[in-house]
Motif scaffolding. Sequence first.
Motif, PDB file in Angstrom:
ATOM      1  N   GLU A  24      14.840  15.509 -18.760  1.00 27.29           N
ATOM      2  CA  GLU A  24      16.031  16.335 -18.974  1.00 27.29           C
ATOM      3  C   GLU A  24      17.291  15.476 -18.969  1.00 27.29           C
ATOM      4  O   GLU A  24      18.252  15.771 -19.690  1.00 27.29           O
ATOM      5  CB  GLU A  24      16.113  17.413 -17.896  1.00 27.29           C
ATOM      6  N   ALA A  25      17.293  14.404 -18.168  1.00 28.06           N
ATOM      7  CA  ALA A  25      18.432  13.487 -18.165  1.00 28.06           C
ATOM      8  C   ALA A  25      18.556  12.796 -19.521  1.00 28.06           C
ATOM      9  O   ALA A  25      19.655  12.705 -20.095  1.00 28.06           O
ATOM     10  CB  ALA A  25      18.272  12.451 -17.050  1.00 28.06           C
ATOM     11  N   GLN A  26      17.434  12.310 -20.042  1.00 31.05           N
ATOM     12  CA  GLN A  26      17.485  11.655 -21.353  1.00 31.05           C
ATOM     13  C   GLN A  26      17.865  12.653 -22.444  1.00 31.05           C
ATOM     14  O   GLN A  26      18.601  12.315 -23.374  1.00 31.05           O
ATOM     15  CB  GLN A  26      16.140  10.996 -21.685  1.00 31.05           C
ATOM     16  N   ASN A  27      17.393  13.883 -22.347  1.00 32.97           N
ATOM     17  CA  ASN A  27      17.773  14.909 -23.319  1.00 32.97           C
ATOM     18  C   ASN A  27      19.263  15.226 -23.243  1.00 32.97           C
ATOM     19  O   ASN A  27      19.899  15.503 -24.264  1.00 32.97           O
ATOM     20  CB  ASN A  27      16.962  16.185 -23.092  1.00 32.97           C
ATOM     21  N   LEU A  28      19.838  15.182 -22.030  1.00 36.08           N
ATOM     22  CA  LEU A  28      21.281  15.369 -21.885  1.00 36.08           C
ATOM     23  C   LEU A  28      22.033  14.248 -22.593  1.00 36.08           C
ATOM     24  O   LEU A  28      23.026  14.498 -23.293  1.00 36.08           O
ATOM     25  CB  LEU A  28      21.653  15.411 -20.402  1.00 36.08           C
TER      26      LEU A  28
ATOM     27  N   GLN B   6      21.927  14.875 -26.224  1.00 31.47           N
ATOM     28  CA  GLN B   6      22.830  15.972 -26.576  1.00 31.47           C
ATOM     29  C   GLN B   6      24.267  15.459 -26.723  1.00 31.47           C
ATOM     30  O   GLN B   6      24.964  15.773 -27.704  1.00 31.47           O
ATOM     31  CB  GLN B   6      22.760  17.059 -25.509  1.00 31.47           C
ATOM     32  N   LEU B   7      24.717  14.680 -25.747  1.00 25.89           N
ATOM     33  CA  LEU B   7      26.078  14.143 -25.792  1.00 25.89           C
ATOM     34  C   LEU B   7      26.268  13.214 -26.983  1.00 25.89           C
ATOM     35  O   LEU B   7      27.305  13.249 -27.667  1.00 25.89           O
ATOM     36  CB  LEU B   7      26.383  13.400 -24.486  1.00 25.89           C
ATOM     37  N   MET B   8      25.272  12.392 -27.268  1.00 22.54           N
ATOM     38  CA  MET B   8      25.378  11.425 -28.353  1.00 22.54           C
ATOM     39  C   MET B   8      25.309  12.083 -29.719  1.00 22.54           C
ATOM     40  O   MET B   8      25.955  11.625 -30.672  1.00 22.54           O
ATOM     41  CB  MET B   8      24.267  10.377 -28.218  1.00 22.54           C
ATOM     42  N   GLU B   9      24.518  13.143 -29.854  1.00 24.37           N
ATOM     43  CA  GLU B   9      24.343  13.796 -31.150  1.00 24.37           C
ATOM     44  C   GLU B   9      25.547  14.644 -31.563  1.00 24.37           C
ATOM     45  O   GLU B   9      25.786  14.852 -32.752  1.00 24.37           O
ATOM     46  CB  GLU B   9      23.100  14.698 -31.129  1.00 24.37           C
ATOM     47  N   THR B  10      26.300  15.142 -30.602  1.00 24.94           N
ATOM     48  CA  THR B  10      27.413  16.026 -30.923  1.00 24.94           C
ATOM     49  C   THR B  10      28.428  15.297 -31.798  1.00 24.94           C
ATOM     50  O   THR B  10      28.829  14.177 -31.491  1.00 24.94           O
ATOM     51  CB  THR B  10      28.095  16.518 -29.635  1.00 24.94           C
TER      52      THR B  10
ATOM     53  N   ALA C  74      24.094  11.041 -17.533  1.00 25.87           N
ATOM     54  CA  ALA C  74      22.743  11.590 -17.362  1.00 25.87           C
ATOM     55  C   ALA C  74      22.050  10.999 -16.141  1.00 25.87           C
ATOM     56  O   ALA C  74      21.347  11.708 -15.409  1.00 25.87           O
ATOM     57  CB  ALA C  74      21.922  11.312 -18.621  1.00 25.87           C
ATOM     58  N   THR C  75      22.250   9.708 -15.897  1.00 27.52           N
ATOM     59  CA  THR C  75      21.652   9.055 -14.732  1.00 27.52           C
ATOM     60  C   THR C  75      22.204   9.640 -13.434  1.00 27.52           C
ATOM     61  O   THR C  75      21.446   9.909 -12.489  1.00 27.52           O
ATOM     62  CB  THR C  75      21.906   7.536 -14.773  1.00 27.52           C
ATOM     63  N   CYS C  76      23.506   9.859 -13.396  1.00 21.50           N
ATOM     64  CA  CYS C  76      24.116  10.426 -12.189  1.00 21.50           C
ATOM     65  C   CYS C  76      23.584  11.828 -11.914  1.00 21.50           C
ATOM     66  O   CYS C  76      23.333  12.188 -10.756  1.00 21.50           O
ATOM     67  CB  CYS C  76      25.636  10.457 -12.338  1.00 21.50           C
TER      68      CYS C  76
END
Length: 537
Positions: free
Chosen positions: A205-209, A212-216, A322-324
């Motif tokens: 889920e962290a990597q998916n977050l 998400q941020l990068m794709e926007t 995402a790591t945090c």
Amino acid sequence: MRILTRILSFTRNNSQIISFTQKRLKTSVSPEKCSTPHSLGLVLGVYSNENDMLDTGQLTPNATKFNEVCNGRLYELLRIAGPLPKRGECRLLFNIEQNFSTIAVCGLGDKCLGYNEEELIDEGKEAIRIASAVGCQKLQELNTNKIYVESFGNSESAAEGSSMGLWSYEGQRKDRLYTSQMELYTENNFEYDMEAWDIGMHKAEAQNLARQLMETPASIMTPTKFAQNVVNVLCDSGVNVEVKVRAWAEAQKMNAFLAIAKGSAEPPIFLELSYYGTSSNEKPIVLIGQGTTFDSGGLSLKPLEELQHMRGSMCGAACVVATCRAIASLKLPVNVRGLIPLCEHMIGANTVRSGDVVTAKNGLSLEIQHTDKEAPLVLVDALLYAENFNPKFILDVGTLHNDMKGALGEAAAGVFTSNDAMWQELEAAAVHTGDRVWRMPIWNYFTGTVKNSCSVDIQNVGQGRGGGSCKAAAILREFVPLNVDWMHVDAMGVMTTNGNNFEYLKNGMSGRPTRTIIEFLAKGIKLDANVEKKNKF
């Protein structure tokens, strides 16, 4: 008149027939029969020798138990369906068992797969990620309502593959794609580890977050909008977020960062994230993420084929956020500070020019020879600011140079550090996650090439050809606080994926190397705990 009367009579009779038919349809067909029935799917695995077409294969222990429940029909139909599936392949079997409409049997390769010393990867765990992802994707294509996944002998890897494999960026779609629910299968005496499954889900889920941020699109994910998203995502997770504006950066004399930001109409933002998982007396780990929300290259404009991906130039920032969140969700006993300089690198009336010189807070002057090699300038002020926290060590992530993409492609992120112990821990974490890293040289040779000017201290390109990633790392090293361990990760090559190299990552932004950094921090905590125990005795 007779013809007209006949036509009217015919029309009247037919309308009565149509009306009668509609009534019959309304009364005879119920909505339940017209609606799609609720469907359940199950993902299982099979081992086989991929080089032997006649190999009869071996079901996983959990699949074997399910085969017994089905009175042997699972294996029987699998053998009838053709050659056994290889890694990355699966067979769909229907109506084998009354609870599941579809069973996806996925190939795992050889049962003895494990750590491959030459490939620096645990092939067994990677096969599980691939199998779980492919199985879930095939079942989702059938609009399966709920997908159950077996553990494959490693619940963490199964969770990672399933979650990342099902994820896709829908962003601005009006018509949403069908999304199946997914969970671990725990019935029929299946073997599983729920704690490991939860850990894998948090990492995925962290990597998916990050994805998400990068794709926007950059028009939506401006520095200000990025900061708003981070506040919304992290504040509920137990991570404190401080949003600092241009005036604060000017007061801190972050001249290099501000020089890159001034070409855009979007104001720069500096984020400071704080997570306290242990005693306040413990030194924090400082994570720094490059947050260039769009990188045009400035006056040294990038070509079109690169520009279309430059919304992902804030890969480092997305990875740190995402790591945090994952660290907080896993409640790791560690203190972390995240520093994220956010800006756009655009062409404008006030944009930085080739030949411009800026002076950093530590007094070093930097000449901007090439405006498209700006990434180190975005990070150097954050490195200097990190000294305020007396860090245990500093780890920064960014997309610094295209040379890294040419050297390693999607295979691995490049790592620069002088600390052998830190490198060994990160490499071990990468073996576990399947998201590989490769150590790059940071010799004094590269420092000499960027400090070879009579008029300035450092140049952002330096002398000589090639070695761009190593030169960028050499620049960063000049701004690392004294006596502080430091590691730099260049994620330029792994920023995007073509959707073919990793079955669990669809085409687009990859979110790498988020899981590897999470695992690195978790492993470091375990090692520190073991050292403390030894010291007691």
